[in-house]
Design an enzyme around this catalytic site. Sequence first.
Site, mmCIF file in Angstrom:
data_model
loop_
_atom_site.group_PDB
_atom_site.id
_atom_site.type_symbol
_atom_site.label_atom_id
_atom_site.label_comp_id
_atom_site.label_asym_id
_atom_site.label_seq_id
_atom_site.Cartn_x
_atom_site.Cartn_y
_atom_site.Cartn_z
ATOM 1 N N ASP A 1 0.857 -1.179 0.000
ATOM 2 C CA ASP A 1 0.000 0.000 0.000
ATOM 3 C C ASP A 1 0.901 1.240 0.000
ATOM 4 O O ASP A 1 1.799 1.359 0.840
ATOM 5 C CB ASP A 1 -0.868 0.015 1.264
ATOM 6 C CG ASP A 1 -2.342 0.177 0.960
ATOM 7 O OD1 ASP A 1 -2.658 0.958 0.056
ATOM 8 O OD2 ASP A 1 -3.169 -0.466 1.629
ATOM 9 N N ASP B 1 -3.266 4.258 -2.467
ATOM 10 C CA ASP B 1 -4.389 4.583 -1.605
ATOM 11 C C ASP B 1 -4.918 5.989 -1.883
ATOM 12 O O ASP B 1 -4.151 6.959 -1.890
ATOM 13 C CB ASP B 1 -3.962 4.488 -0.138
ATOM 14 C CG ASP B 1 -5.078 4.868 0.816
ATOM 15 O OD1 ASP B 1 -6.029 4.074 0.946
ATOM 16 O OD2 ASP B 1 -5.009 5.970 1.387
ATOM 17 N N GLU C 1 -6.707 2.919 -5.754
ATOM 18 C CA GLU C 1 -7.988 2.851 -5.069
ATOM 19 C C GLU C 1 -8.964 3.787 -5.783
ATOM 20 O O GLU C 1 -8.708 4.972 -5.931
ATOM 21 C CB GLU C 1 -7.840 3.274 -3.609
ATOM 22 C CG GLU C 1 -9.140 3.160 -2.830
ATOM 23 C CD GLU C 1 -9.027 3.671 -1.399
ATOM 24 O OE1 GLU C 1 -9.821 3.256 -0.563
ATOM 25 O OE2 GLU C 1 -8.126 4.499 -1.146
ATOM 26 N N HIS D 1 -10.380 -3.892 3.928
ATOM 27 C CA HIS D 1 -10.231 -3.316 5.267
ATOM 28 C C HIS D 1 -11.174 -2.145 5.512
ATOM 29 O O HIS D 1 -11.313 -1.702 6.656
ATOM 30 C CB HIS D 1 -8.792 -2.842 5.454
ATOM 31 C CG HIS D 1 -8.425 -1.740 4.510
ATOM 32 N ND1 HIS D 1 -8.262 -1.954 3.153
ATOM 33 C CD2 HIS D 1 -8.212 -0.422 4.711
ATOM 34 C CE1 HIS D 1 -7.965 -0.811 2.564
ATOM 35 N NE2 HIS D 1 -7.921 0.133 3.488
ATOM 36 N N ASP D 2 -11.818 -1.631 4.461
ATOM 37 C CA ASP D 2 -12.752 -0.515 4.598
ATOM 38 C C ASP D 2 -14.204 -0.964 4.616
ATOM 39 O O ASP D 2 -15.112 -0.133 4.535
ATOM 40 C CB ASP D 2 -12.551 0.485 3.453
ATOM 41 C CG ASP D 2 -11.326 1.357 3.639
ATOM 42 O OD1 ASP D 2 -10.932 1.572 4.801
ATOM 43 O OD2 ASP D 2 -10.757 1.821 2.633
#
Length: 582
Positions: free
Chosen positions: A131, A233, A287, A353-354
């Site tokens: 990331d 990200d 992302e 993870h979101d």
Amino acid sequence: MKKITLLCLVLLSLYSCAEKKEKTPMQTNQEDELDKKWWKEAIVYQIYPRSFQDTDGDGVGDLKGIIERLDYVKSLGVTAVWLNPIYSSPNDDNGYDVSDYRDIMSDFGTMEDFDTMLAEMHARDIKLVMDIVVNHSSDEHPWFKESRSSRDNPYRDYYHWWPAEKGEPPYRYSLFDAEGNAWKYDEQTDAYYLHYFSQKQPDLNWENPKVRQEVYDIMKFWADKGVDGFRLDAFQFAAKDTTFPKFPDGFEKNFIQYYAVQEGLHDYLKEMNAEVFSKYDVMSVAEGAGRTLEEAHELVDADRNEINMAYAFDGVDIPKVDGYELATFKETFTKWDSAFAKKGWISIFLSNHDQARMVSRYANDSLPFRAPSAKMLNTFILSMRGTPYCYFGDELGMTNNPKLQEIEDFKDIAAINGYKKAQKQGEDMDEYMRNLRFGSRDHGRTPMQWDDSQNAGFTTGTPWLPLNPNYTTVNVQAEEENPQSVLNHFKKMTALRKNNEVLIYGDYELIQKEHKQVYAYTRSLDNQNMMVLLNFSDTEAAVGINDLHTYGDPLINNYDSFEKTGTSAVLKPYQAVILAKN
């Protein structure tokens, strides 16, 4: 006579070679246009490092824990790991606020641990995707400390500043701030700085070429170590109109239109590609995928020389606390597949993870439906065209955690500040909490469930987030021993995908579009054809398909039996089958 014979043999040989090389029109159209890449064929397993395995008893997962579990990761059949940020960070947003991009957060270990982990992954033919968080940094990063120290500091233009003498800056919406305003007043230089996320995550100024070069150098640092890919990200927000014009009232309800893929972003990505991606055999994914399908293509089409694949949110935005229509699910994924059928590449995922746990959002996490539901969803992810991203724990069918009930139970900054903001704006707090219990990011971050011992084998200390009480039955050890488990079904799916290019590159066609319970589609490549049937409901579903009789017995089935007669079939609740054409 000998010359004539020799000539005949040569001609016969040439004819034979030509015959072998000749392809049918279908083969020419499909086989030659596949443009095979390792990252298209990858099966990505996302690890949230805080929650995977703790080895030092502090309740937080670490790199040594990941190393210990790499044989397990390998056993899943995945081929790449996407690791959430492990850089030095004050941890305001669980590592997405970076204070040193070339160092490891002490909670996770050391750079030596990282080097060992990467070497051990590569020894198992597992690639590593890092990331990269460069829309913003931490306010504790040396760049920002310098930037805020004085208006004439060389690092001032690394961030976005608005001098107070110009009055309050035009309103910008903050995704994580309790006040909702993305401008934070800083007394030291009597100015405001911009933060699209929390106050401790100031946005970097990508118009500054020095900032861009700093980022490219950081990426080269990790690529030189042997990292195999980068996930950018929040990068679709990086480009900004630095004149900061006034936006219309209420724009925050559709802020993506004003924040995503603004002018300059493509130039930054082209430059990043030239500086980094083109010089290493690394995959790249940002992302977000812009505001339209056209913008997604502009990001990922090969001739654009920007990034490799789109990571669109339309799919994960479907579930609602009161349910959703399967028609919306079908329409969304069919739309994205159709748009990228001939050009570009996409990611396929239902959780990360979101997001809260996928089986709790898309299907049914109650008994007796949890296991077939989870198997059905994994079957979907691993049978679609695009690169599948599988989130840790979903291979077990991990669920939302019922311990997360009151606001005090949540650790996520988005939940906590969102609660404060909702209170301030007089929202219905019961409704806010109902939505939070359903969709909080903390549900997807609870620790991995390894066995039925204390703390599920995750830690000898106190876990940073509470374990789901169902860990005593939903855990790796129990599921490895059960041939019918969600885990063993996941392994069957990864094996099937890796052994059948039709599931990677094959054409996708939606069938039974109007069926209210069943999502059915075919995958075809050259002479290979597969049919996927997924019952998204808790009741039996009958389906009639004209050529169903031409397909054989299931290659994949999340039940012990499958009822098929001629052109009709009956699927049990949440049943998932994959059939191959005879």
